[in-house]
Design a protein around this motif. Structure first.
Motif, PDB file in Angstrom:
ATOM      1  N   GLU A 170       0.831  -1.199   0.000  1.00 46.93           N
ATOM      2  CA  GLU A 170       0.000   0.000   0.000  1.00 46.93           C
ATOM      3  C   GLU A 170       0.866   1.250   0.000  1.00 46.93           C
ATOM      4  N   ALA A 171       1.992   1.182   0.711  1.00 48.37           N
ATOM      5  CA  ALA A 171       2.906   2.322   0.761  1.00 48.37           C
ATOM      6  C   ALA A 171       3.463   2.631  -0.628  1.00 48.37           C
ATOM      7  N   LYS A 172       3.762   1.584  -1.392  1.00 50.43           N
ATOM      8  CA  LYS A 172       4.267   1.804  -2.748  1.00 50.43           C
ATOM      9  C   LYS A 172       3.206   2.485  -3.615  1.00 50.43           C
ATOM     10  N   ALA A 173       1.958   2.096  -3.404  1.00 46.44           N
ATOM     11  CA  ALA A 173       0.873   2.722  -4.160  1.00 46.44           C
ATOM     12  C   ALA A 173       0.716   4.195  -3.786  1.00 46.44           C
ATOM     13  N   VAL A 174       0.830   4.487  -2.483  1.00 45.91           N
ATOM     14  CA  VAL A 174       0.744   5.884  -2.035  1.00 45.91           C
ATOM     15  C   VAL A 174       1.889   6.702  -2.616  1.00 45.91           C
ATOM     16  N   GLU A 175       3.095   6.132  -2.599  1.00 42.63           N
ATOM     17  CA  GLU A 175       4.243   6.837  -3.156  1.00 42.63           C
ATOM     18  C   GLU A 175       4.036   7.127  -4.643  1.00 42.63           C
ATOM     19  N   ALA A 176       3.480   6.153  -5.350  1.00 34.17           N
ATOM     20  CA  ALA A 176       3.219   6.360  -6.778  1.00 34.17           C
ATOM     21  C   ALA A 176       2.231   7.504  -6.985  1.00 34.17           C
ATOM     22  N   GLU A 177       1.210   7.572  -6.126  1.00 32.11           N
ATOM     23  CA  GLU A 177       0.234   8.655  -6.240  1.00 32.11           C
ATOM     24  C   GLU A 177       0.895  10.005  -5.960  1.00 32.11           C
ATOM     25  N   LYS A 178       1.774  10.038  -4.944  1.00 31.91           N
ATOM     26  CA  LYS A 178       2.473  11.281  -4.624  1.00 31.91           C
ATOM     27  C   LYS A 178       3.361  11.722  -5.779  1.00 31.91           C
ATOM     28  N   ARG A 179       3.933  10.772  -6.475  1.00 29.90           N
ATOM     29  CA  ARG A 179       4.765  11.110  -7.636  1.00 29.90           C
ATOM     30  C   ARG A 179       3.925  11.749  -8.744  1.00 29.90           C
ATOM     31  N   VAL A 180       2.710  11.208  -8.929  1.00 33.15           N
ATOM     32  CA  VAL A 180       1.815  11.786  -9.927  1.00 33.15           C
ATOM     33  C   VAL A 180       1.460  13.222  -9.560  1.00 33.15           C
ATOM     34  N   GLU A 181       1.131  13.438  -8.282  1.00 32.58           N
ATOM     35  CA  GLU A 181       0.796  14.783  -7.826  1.00 32.58           C
ATOM     36  C   GLU A 181       1.983  15.721  -7.993  1.00 32.58           C
ATOM     37  N   ALA A 182       3.169  15.216  -7.623  1.00 36.10           N
ATOM     38  CA  ALA A 182       4.371  16.053  -7.728  1.00 36.10           C
ATOM     39  C   ALA A 182       4.685  16.391  -9.169  1.00 36.10           C
ATOM     40  N   SER A 218       2.597  16.663 -11.613  1.00 34.98           N
ATOM     41  CA  SER A 218       1.637  17.634 -12.129  1.00 34.98           C
ATOM     42  C   SER A 218       1.940  19.041 -11.633  1.00 34.98           C
ATOM     43  N   GLN A 219       2.675  19.138 -10.497  1.00 32.97           N
ATOM     44  CA  GLN A 219       3.048  20.439  -9.954  1.00 32.97           C
ATOM     45  C   GLN A 219       4.303  21.005 -10.602  1.00 32.97           C
ATOM     46  N   ALA A 220       5.084  20.126 -11.221  1.00 37.06           N
ATOM     47  CA  ALA A 220       6.348  20.577 -11.829  1.00 37.06           C
ATOM     48  C   ALA A 220       6.054  21.235 -13.174  1.00 37.06           C
ATOM     49  N   THR A 221       6.332  22.500 -13.294  1.00 37.09           N
ATOM     50  CA  THR A 221       6.005  23.255 -14.505  1.00 37.09           C
ATOM     51  C   THR A 221       6.734  22.736 -15.728  1.00 37.09           C
ATOM     52  N   ALA A 222       7.932  22.181 -15.533  1.00 34.63           N
ATOM     53  CA  ALA A 222       8.708  21.695 -16.674  1.00 34.63           C
ATOM     54  C   ALA A 222       8.265  20.308 -17.119  1.00 34.63           C
ATOM     55  N   SER A 223       7.404  19.653 -16.331  1.00 37.51           N
ATOM     56  CA  SER A 223       6.981  18.297 -16.654  1.00 37.51           C
ATOM     57  C   SER A 223       5.858  18.334 -17.683  1.00 37.51           C
ATOM     58  N   PRO A 224       5.946  17.557 -18.750  1.00 38.07           N
ATOM     59  CA  PRO A 224       4.892  17.559 -19.762  1.00 38.07           C
ATOM     60  C   PRO A 224       3.575  17.061 -19.176  1.00 38.07           C
ATOM     61  N   LYS A 225       2.498  17.732 -19.500  1.00 38.19           N
ATOM     62  CA  LYS A 225       1.200  17.367 -18.952  1.00 38.19           C
ATOM     63  C   LYS A 225       0.701  16.058 -19.561  1.00 38.19           C
ATOM     64  N   GLY A 226       0.070  15.267 -18.720  1.00 36.26           N
ATOM     65  CA  GLY A 226      -0.551  14.048 -19.186  1.00 36.26           C
ATOM     66  C   GLY A 226       0.381  12.880 -19.410  1.00 36.26           C
ATOM     67  N   ILE A 227       1.652  13.008 -19.075  1.00 40.93           N
ATOM     68  CA  ILE A 227       2.613  11.932 -19.287  1.00 40.93           C
ATOM     69  C   ILE A 227       2.878  11.229 -17.963  1.00 40.93           C
ATOM     70  N   PHE A 228       2.468   9.973 -17.883  1.00 46.49           N
ATOM     71  CA  PHE A 228       2.640   9.187 -16.672  1.00 46.49           C
ATOM     72  C   PHE A 228       3.151   7.794 -17.037  1.00 46.49           C
ATOM     73  N   THR A 229       3.790   7.160 -16.075  1.00 46.32           N
ATOM     74  CA  THR A 229       4.292   5.798 -16.296  1.00 46.32           C
ATOM     75  C   THR A 229       3.249   4.775 -15.862  1.00 46.32           C
ATOM     76  N   LEU A 230       3.480   3.533 -16.245  1.00 47.19           N
ATOM     77  CA  LEU A 230       2.583   2.446 -15.848  1.00 47.19           C
ATOM     78  C   LEU A 230       2.554   2.300 -14.335  1.00 47.19           C
ATOM     79  N   GLY A 231       3.716   2.373 -13.703  1.00 48.19           N
ATOM     80  CA  GLY A 231       3.775   2.260 -12.252  1.00 48.19           C
ATOM     81  C   GLY A 231       2.983   3.355 -11.558  1.00 48.19           C
ATOM     82  N   GLU A 232       3.092   4.572 -12.073  1.00 44.89           N
ATOM     83  CA  GLU A 232       2.343   5.690 -11.500  1.00 44.89           C
ATOM     84  C   GLU A 232       0.845   5.483 -11.688  1.00 44.89           C
ATOM     85  N   ALA A 233       0.456   4.967 -12.840  1.00 42.12           N
ATOM     86  CA  ALA A 233      -0.962   4.757 -13.122  1.00 42.12           C
ATOM     87  C   ALA A 233      -1.566   3.707 -12.193  1.00 42.12           C
ATOM     88  N   LEU A 234      -0.857   2.588 -12.022  1.00 43.32           N
ATOM     89  CA  LEU A 234      -1.376   1.523 -11.161  1.00 43.32           C
ATOM     90  C   LEU A 234      -1.420   1.971  -9.701  1.00 43.32           C
TER      91      LEU A 234
END
Length: 356
Positions: free
Chosen positions: A33-45, A47-63
């Motif tokens: 569960e902790a790994k899943a939470v970390e993946a969600e936090k990465r997605v949130e982070a 989306s906050q990074a201005t230099a990060s392309p929007k809508g681009i996520f990895t499989l691990g982040e998605a799951l």
């Protein structure tokens, strides 16, 4: 990867994106569960990074995000975790969603078919589809055009295994007494193990005589409470401490101080006791899901009403219930045994004459 700091029982995350550090508690003692939470936090982070392309996520982040935002609140949460682990074992979790190809999916399917049943492979693909759609709808993720349905594999027709009365006696003789209610309620309702272990007292209305069953896929159905079930539920021992006291089915945790009652989960060590009882009772080729088959065949044998059994099982199509029609065939055969046009009903089939 989550880590556990000294002096705390919770896992934490700590990572950097575009030079910015993100860290904190995952709020759980469970590593998966902790790994899943970390993946969600990465997605949130991300989306906050201005230099990060929007809508681009990895499989691990998605799951991980799908688990944290949807699946962890379902009774099948642990199944979702195991399905996610299987997917990333065959497809690189760092693969971006828009770069996943059908060739990758097909290789994963071919590999998994050698390890597990076809139905398990299909359930994993279906979970992947739900995760991808969630990321696209909620997080505007860019995903590849995948036809996951086309690579699902043909499943063998589910066999119907009924627990005989003799097997039932032997099973309860060898099964831990505090696990008897789990098996009994399964035989009384035909509910799946995830619905039973996720059943809360708030889902039980003894006055209206209705149980709200929460099935897979966030589907709920109403199950009527008869006199036997009502007396059974009223007699059940209850856990004293939260969150376990919210659940109907509990067991005695002999590993915890004071031996408190804890909720039964569909996976883990407590279910191993069920398997051990089957072995001790000499019952072969029997799964917990077969208790659902047992309920269906016994109810159909008693009522002869296929439509009624279909509704009690929560089947959307009566064709699904037709697998139990052999019970009616047996009854028809028995009735025909007492019917004869000539008036002569042979008690036994005549023996074939043999010649020297």
């Amino acid at each position: 990867m989550p880590f556990r700091p000294q002096g705390t029982r919770y896992w934490h995350y700590d990572f950097q994106i575009r030079g910015r550090r993100f860290h904190g508690s995952c709020g759980t003692e469970d590593f998966e569960e902790a790994k899943a939470v970390e993946a969600e936090k990465r997605v949130e982070a991300k989306s906050q990074a201005t230099a990060s392309p929007k809508g681009i996520f990895t499989l691990g982040e998605a799951l991980g995000t799908y688990y944290a935002e949807v699946a962890q609140h379902q009774s099948s949460a642990r199944t979702t975790i195991s399905q996610g682990k299987a997917l990333v074992s065959g497809i690189n979790p760092e693969t971006k969603l828009h770069e996943i190809t059908m060739a990758m999916i097909q290789r994963h399917v071919s590999s998994r078919r050698s390890e597990v049943a076809n139905g398990t492979v299909n359930r994993e693909l279906q979970m992947l589809g739900r995760a991808l759609r969630h990321m696209q709808k909620i997080h505007a993720a860019t995903i590849a055009d995948l036809d996951l349905k086309s690579v699902e594999v043909k499943e063998a027709e589910e066999r119907v295994r009924e627990l005989t009365r003799d097997e039932q006696t032997r099973l309860f003789k060898h099964l831990r007494e505090d696990l008897h209610p789990l098996v009994l309620l399964a035989m009384m309702t035909g509910a799946r193990v995830t619905a039973l272990t996720g059943l809360k007292w708030s889902d039980v209305d003894l006055e209206a005589r209705i149980i709200t069953m929460r099935e897979k896929g966030q589907v709920t159905r109403k199950f009527p409470i008869n006199n036997e079930v009502r007396a059974f539920l009223s007699s059940l021992p209850k856990a004293e401490d939260l969150p376990h006291s919210r659940y109907v089915l509990t067991y005695v945790n002999h590993k915890a101080k004071g031996h408190p009652r804890h909720r039964i989960t569909p996976t883990g060590g407590i279910m191993e006791k069920w398997k051990e009882a089957l072995v001790a009772a000499g019952i072969e080729n029997f799964r917990f899901h077969d208790l659902r088959h047992t309920f269906a065949t016994r109810m159909l044998r008693q009522t002869g009403n296929l439509k009624l059994v279909s509704r009690l099982l929560g089947h959307k199509q009566i064709d699904t219930t037709m697998r139990y029609a052999h019970v009616l065939d047996d009854d028809l055969r028995t009735a025909l045994d007492d019917y004869a046009v000539t008036g002569r009903v042979p008690k036994k089939s005549p023996k074939r004459r043999t010649t020297d």
